[in-house]
Write a protein that holds these residues in place. Structure first.
Motif, PDB file in Angstrom:
ATOM      1  N   THR A 187      -8.223  13.890   5.344  1.00  0.00           N
ATOM      2  CA  THR A 187      -6.908  13.226   5.708  1.00  0.00           C
ATOM      3  C   THR A 187      -6.698  12.514   4.737  1.00  0.00           C
ATOM      4  O   THR A 187      -7.124  11.408   4.569  1.00  0.00           O
ATOM      5  CB  THR A 187      -7.314  12.516   7.249  1.00  0.00           C
ATOM      6  OG1 THR A 187      -7.596  13.401   8.653  1.00  0.00           O
ATOM      7  CG2 THR A 187      -6.578  12.236   8.084  1.00  0.00           C
ATOM      8  N   PRO A 188      -5.285  12.423   5.038  1.00  0.00           N
ATOM      9  CA  PRO A 188      -4.149  11.162   3.951  1.00  0.00           C
ATOM     10  C   PRO A 188      -3.976  10.674   5.095  1.00  0.00           C
ATOM     11  O   PRO A 188      -3.434  10.809   6.072  1.00  0.00           O
ATOM     12  CB  PRO A 188      -3.472  12.501   3.072  1.00  0.00           C
ATOM     13  CG  PRO A 188      -3.033  13.413   3.857  1.00  0.00           C
ATOM     14  CD  PRO A 188      -4.362  13.090   4.977  1.00  0.00           C
ATOM     15  N   TYR A 189      -3.668   9.495   4.350  1.00  0.00           N
ATOM     16  CA  TYR A 189      -3.407   8.343   4.963  1.00  0.00           C
ATOM     17  C   TYR A 189      -2.214   7.446   4.058  1.00  0.00           C
ATOM     18  O   TYR A 189      -2.769   7.548   2.862  1.00  0.00           O
ATOM     19  CB  TYR A 189      -3.886   6.795   5.224  1.00  0.00           C
ATOM     20  CG  TYR A 189      -5.468   7.275   6.417  1.00  0.00           C
ATOM     21  CD1 TYR A 189      -6.290   8.087   5.828  1.00  0.00           C
ATOM     22  CD2 TYR A 189      -5.458   7.765   7.308  1.00  0.00           C
ATOM     23  CE1 TYR A 189      -7.201   8.302   6.211  1.00  0.00           C
ATOM     24  CE2 TYR A 189      -6.237   8.051   8.274  1.00  0.00           C
ATOM     25  CZ  TYR A 189      -7.416   8.734   7.601  1.00  0.00           C
ATOM     26  OH  TYR A 189      -8.585   9.123   8.214  1.00  0.00           O
ATOM     27  N   ASN A 225     -12.790  14.765 -10.589  1.00  0.00           N
ATOM     28  CA  ASN A 225     -13.263  13.973  -9.964  1.00  0.00           C
ATOM     29  C   ASN A 225     -11.931  12.506 -10.221  1.00  0.00           C
ATOM     30  O   ASN A 225     -11.682  11.878 -10.317  1.00  0.00           O
ATOM     31  CB  ASN A 225     -14.258  13.011 -10.335  1.00  0.00           C
ATOM     32  CG  ASN A 225     -14.822  12.146  -9.813  1.00  0.00           C
ATOM     33  OD1 ASN A 225     -15.278  11.991  -8.320  1.00  0.00           O
ATOM     34  ND2 ASN A 225     -15.253  11.386 -10.468  1.00  0.00           N
ATOM     35  N   THR A 226     -11.055  13.876  -9.585  1.00  0.00           N
ATOM     36  CA  THR A 226      -9.514  12.868  -9.936  1.00  0.00           C
ATOM     37  C   THR A 226      -8.557  13.150  -8.541  1.00  0.00           C
ATOM     38  O   THR A 226      -8.577  13.795  -7.888  1.00  0.00           O
ATOM     39  CB  THR A 226      -8.345  13.858 -10.751  1.00  0.00           C
ATOM     40  OG1 THR A 226     -10.180  13.333 -12.527  1.00  0.00           O
ATOM     41  CG2 THR A 226      -7.516  13.028 -11.432  1.00  0.00           C
ATOM     42  N   HIS A 227      -8.433  11.566  -8.289  1.00  0.00           N
ATOM     43  CA  HIS A 227      -6.990  11.565  -7.489  1.00  0.00           C
ATOM     44  C   HIS A 227      -5.290  11.859  -8.033  1.00  0.00           C
ATOM     45  O   HIS A 227      -4.798  11.261  -9.264  1.00  0.00           O
ATOM     46  CB  HIS A 227      -7.221   9.974  -6.677  1.00  0.00           C
ATOM     47  CG  HIS A 227      -8.352  10.306  -5.791  1.00  0.00           C
ATOM     48  ND1 HIS A 227      -9.808  10.254  -6.434  1.00  0.00           N
ATOM     49  CD2 HIS A 227      -8.399  10.205  -3.930  1.00  0.00           C
ATOM     50  CE1 HIS A 227     -10.069  10.532  -4.781  1.00  0.00           C
ATOM     51  NE2 HIS A 227      -9.702  10.613  -3.477  1.00  0.00           N
ATOM     52  N   TYR A 228      -4.842  12.247  -7.322  1.00  0.00           N
ATOM     53  CA  TYR A 228      -3.342  11.843  -7.342  1.00  0.00           C
ATOM     54  C   TYR A 228      -1.955  11.952  -6.336  1.00  0.00           C
ATOM     55  O   TYR A 228      -2.353  11.912  -5.324  1.00  0.00           O
ATOM     56  CB  TYR A 228      -2.876  13.890  -7.941  1.00  0.00           C
ATOM     57  CG  TYR A 228      -3.780  14.342  -9.049  1.00  0.00           C
ATOM     58  CD1 TYR A 228      -4.689  15.245  -8.767  1.00  0.00           C
ATOM     59  CD2 TYR A 228      -3.814  14.160  -9.890  1.00  0.00           C
ATOM     60  CE1 TYR A 228      -5.785  16.227  -9.685  1.00  0.00           C
ATOM     61  CE2 TYR A 228      -4.334  14.536 -11.198  1.00  0.00           C
ATOM     62  CZ  TYR A 228      -4.996  15.534 -10.790  1.00  0.00           C
ATOM     63  OH  TYR A 228      -6.025  16.254 -11.894  1.00  0.00           O
ATOM     64  N   LEU A 229      -1.064  11.104  -7.236  1.00  0.00           N
ATOM     65  CA  LEU A 229      -0.038  10.455  -6.430  1.00  0.00           C
ATOM     66  C   LEU A 229       1.605  11.268  -6.956  1.00  0.00           C
ATOM     67  O   LEU A 229       1.470  11.135  -7.765  1.00  0.00           O
ATOM     68  CB  LEU A 229      -0.230   8.752  -6.326  1.00  0.00           C
ATOM     69  CG  LEU A 229       1.186   8.718  -5.354  1.00  0.00           C
ATOM     70  CD1 LEU A 229       1.204   9.053  -3.463  1.00  0.00           C
ATOM     71  CD2 LEU A 229       1.302   6.978  -5.708  1.00  0.00           C
ATOM     72  N   ARG A 269       7.862  11.152   1.289  1.00  0.00           N
ATOM     73  CA  ARG A 269       8.075  11.729  -0.277  1.00  0.00           C
ATOM     74  C   ARG A 269       7.496  11.811  -1.255  1.00  0.00           C
ATOM     75  O   ARG A 269       7.142  11.996  -2.045  1.00  0.00           O
ATOM     76  CB  ARG A 269       9.105  10.000  -1.305  1.00  0.00           C
ATOM     77  CG  ARG A 269      10.611  10.862  -0.178  1.00  0.00           C
ATOM     78  CD  ARG A 269      11.903   9.320  -1.002  1.00  0.00           C
ATOM     79  NE  ARG A 269      11.166   8.005  -0.384  1.00  0.00           N
ATOM     80  CZ  ARG A 269      10.830   6.824  -2.141  1.00  0.00           C
ATOM     81  NH1 ARG A 269      10.630   7.466  -3.011  1.00  0.00           N
ATOM     82  NH2 ARG A 269      10.285   6.208  -1.618  1.00  0.00           N
ATOM     83  N   PHE A 270       6.135  10.868  -0.919  1.00  0.00           N
ATOM     84  CA  PHE A 270       4.856  10.404  -1.966  1.00  0.00           C
ATOM     85  C   PHE A 270       3.334  11.620  -0.871  1.00  0.00           C
ATOM     86  O   PHE A 270       3.943  11.587   0.251  1.00  0.00           O
ATOM     87  CB  PHE A 270       4.254   9.105  -2.278  1.00  0.00           C
ATOM     88  CG  PHE A 270       5.245   8.427  -2.829  1.00  0.00           C
ATOM     89  CD1 PHE A 270       6.213   8.789  -3.545  1.00  0.00           C
ATOM     90  CD2 PHE A 270       5.374   6.963  -3.472  1.00  0.00           C
ATOM     91  CE1 PHE A 270       7.735   7.995  -3.776  1.00  0.00           C
ATOM     92  CE2 PHE A 270       5.880   5.854  -3.850  1.00  0.00           C
ATOM     93  CZ  PHE A 270       6.888   6.502  -4.422  1.00  0.00           C
ATOM     94  N   THR A 271       2.872  12.426  -2.056  1.00  0.00           N
ATOM     95  CA  THR A 271       1.595  12.692  -1.964  1.00  0.00           C
ATOM     96  C   THR A 271       0.840  12.654  -1.818  1.00  0.00           C
ATOM     97  O   THR A 271       0.879  12.746  -3.437  1.00  0.00           O
ATOM     98  CB  THR A 271       1.867  14.824  -1.574  1.00  0.00           C
ATOM     99  OG1 THR A 271       2.920  14.674  -0.741  1.00  0.00           O
ATOM    100  CG2 THR A 271       0.388  15.585  -1.033  1.00  0.00           C
ATOM    101  N   PRO A 307       0.721  -0.857  -0.034  1.00  0.00           N
ATOM    102  CA  PRO A 307      -0.181  -0.052   0.392  1.00  0.00           C
ATOM    103  C   PRO A 307       0.645   1.499  -0.138  1.00  0.00           C
ATOM    104  O   PRO A 307       1.945   0.711   0.811  1.00  0.00           O
ATOM    105  CB  PRO A 307      -0.645  -0.028   1.044  1.00  0.00           C
ATOM    106  CG  PRO A 307      -0.199  -0.598   2.437  1.00  0.00           C
ATOM    107  CD  PRO A 307       1.088  -1.697   1.411  1.00  0.00           C
ATOM    108  N   MET A 308       0.569   2.781  -1.040  1.00  0.00           N
ATOM    109  CA  MET A 308       0.666   3.646  -1.203  1.00  0.00           C
ATOM    110  C   MET A 308       0.626   4.682  -0.094  1.00  0.00           C
ATOM    111  O   MET A 308       0.861   5.152   0.505  1.00  0.00           O
ATOM    112  CB  MET A 308       1.128   3.798  -2.062  1.00  0.00           C
ATOM    113  CG  MET A 308       1.939   3.225  -2.961  1.00  0.00           C
ATOM    114  SD  MET A 308       4.186   3.255  -2.408  1.00  0.00           S
ATOM    115  CE  MET A 308       4.179   2.116  -1.034  1.00  0.00           C
ATOM    116  N   ALA A 309      -0.763   4.972  -0.369  1.00  0.00           N
ATOM    117  CA  ALA A 309      -1.320   5.979   0.162  1.00  0.00           C
ATOM    118  C   ALA A 309      -2.685   5.807  -0.345  1.00  0.00           C
ATOM    119  O   ALA A 309      -2.793   5.598  -1.142  1.00  0.00           O
ATOM    120  CB  ALA A 309      -0.694   7.069  -0.441  1.00  0.00           C
ATOM    121  N   CYS A 310      -3.731   6.382   0.547  1.00  0.00           N
ATOM    122  CA  CYS A 310      -5.463   6.307   0.166  1.00  0.00           C
ATOM    123  C   CYS A 310      -5.660   7.874   0.421  1.00  0.00           C
ATOM    124  O   CYS A 310      -5.206   9.275   1.669  1.00  0.00           O
ATOM    125  CB  CYS A 310      -5.741   5.048   0.536  1.00  0.00           C
ATOM    126  SG  CYS A 310      -6.259   5.880   2.297  1.00  0.00           S
TER     127      CYS A 310
END
Length: 123
Positions: free
Chosen positions: A57-59, A77-81, A67-69, A47-50
């Motif tokens: 609140t990010p996890y 309607n888009t998520h970014y990493l 290093r990742f956001t 798992p990276m992030a959600c």
């Protein structure tokens, strides 16, 4: 039917950056979390992030060390990493995924996931 449109992977040199995008649709419940996991050949899913669809609140996985956001653009309607400081060991297929809870995120148990986008970190 849940559908994902993922993009942003590619080849990058060590220390470089990439931004992955994911637009998910076709799911009904508002309490889902959208996130990312990765899997390299011969390795377990990681798992990276959600980020929740209705919360800010990010996890993150502890291994990312800032290093990742992960972020969300509600208008699109888009998520970014956003991935910075990439290392060769970050090379993997990255999947956008839908999680019912943060517990299922941390235990590698997504409800749905996309086709993935390849990230290769190499000089």
């Amino acid at each position: 039917q849940v559908q994902f449109v993922e993009s942003g992977g590619g080849l990058v040199q060590p220390g470089g950056s990439l931004r992955l995008s994911c637009a998910a649709s076709g799911f009904k419940f508002r309490y889902y979390y959208i996130g990312w996991f990765r899997q390299a050949p011969g390795k377990e899913r990681e798992p990276m992030a959600c980020l929740g669809l209705t919360e800010s609140t990010p996890y993150y996985a502890d291994s990312l060390k800032g290093r990742f956001t992960i972020s969300r653009d509600d208008a699109k309607n888009t998520h970014y990493l956003q991935m910075n400081g990439l290392k060769p060991e970050d090379t993997a297929m990255y999947y956008c995924a839908l999680y019912a809870t943060t517990y299922t995120f941390y235990t590698n148990d997504p409800d749905h996931w996309g086709q993935g986008t390849q990230v290769t970190v190499s000089s």
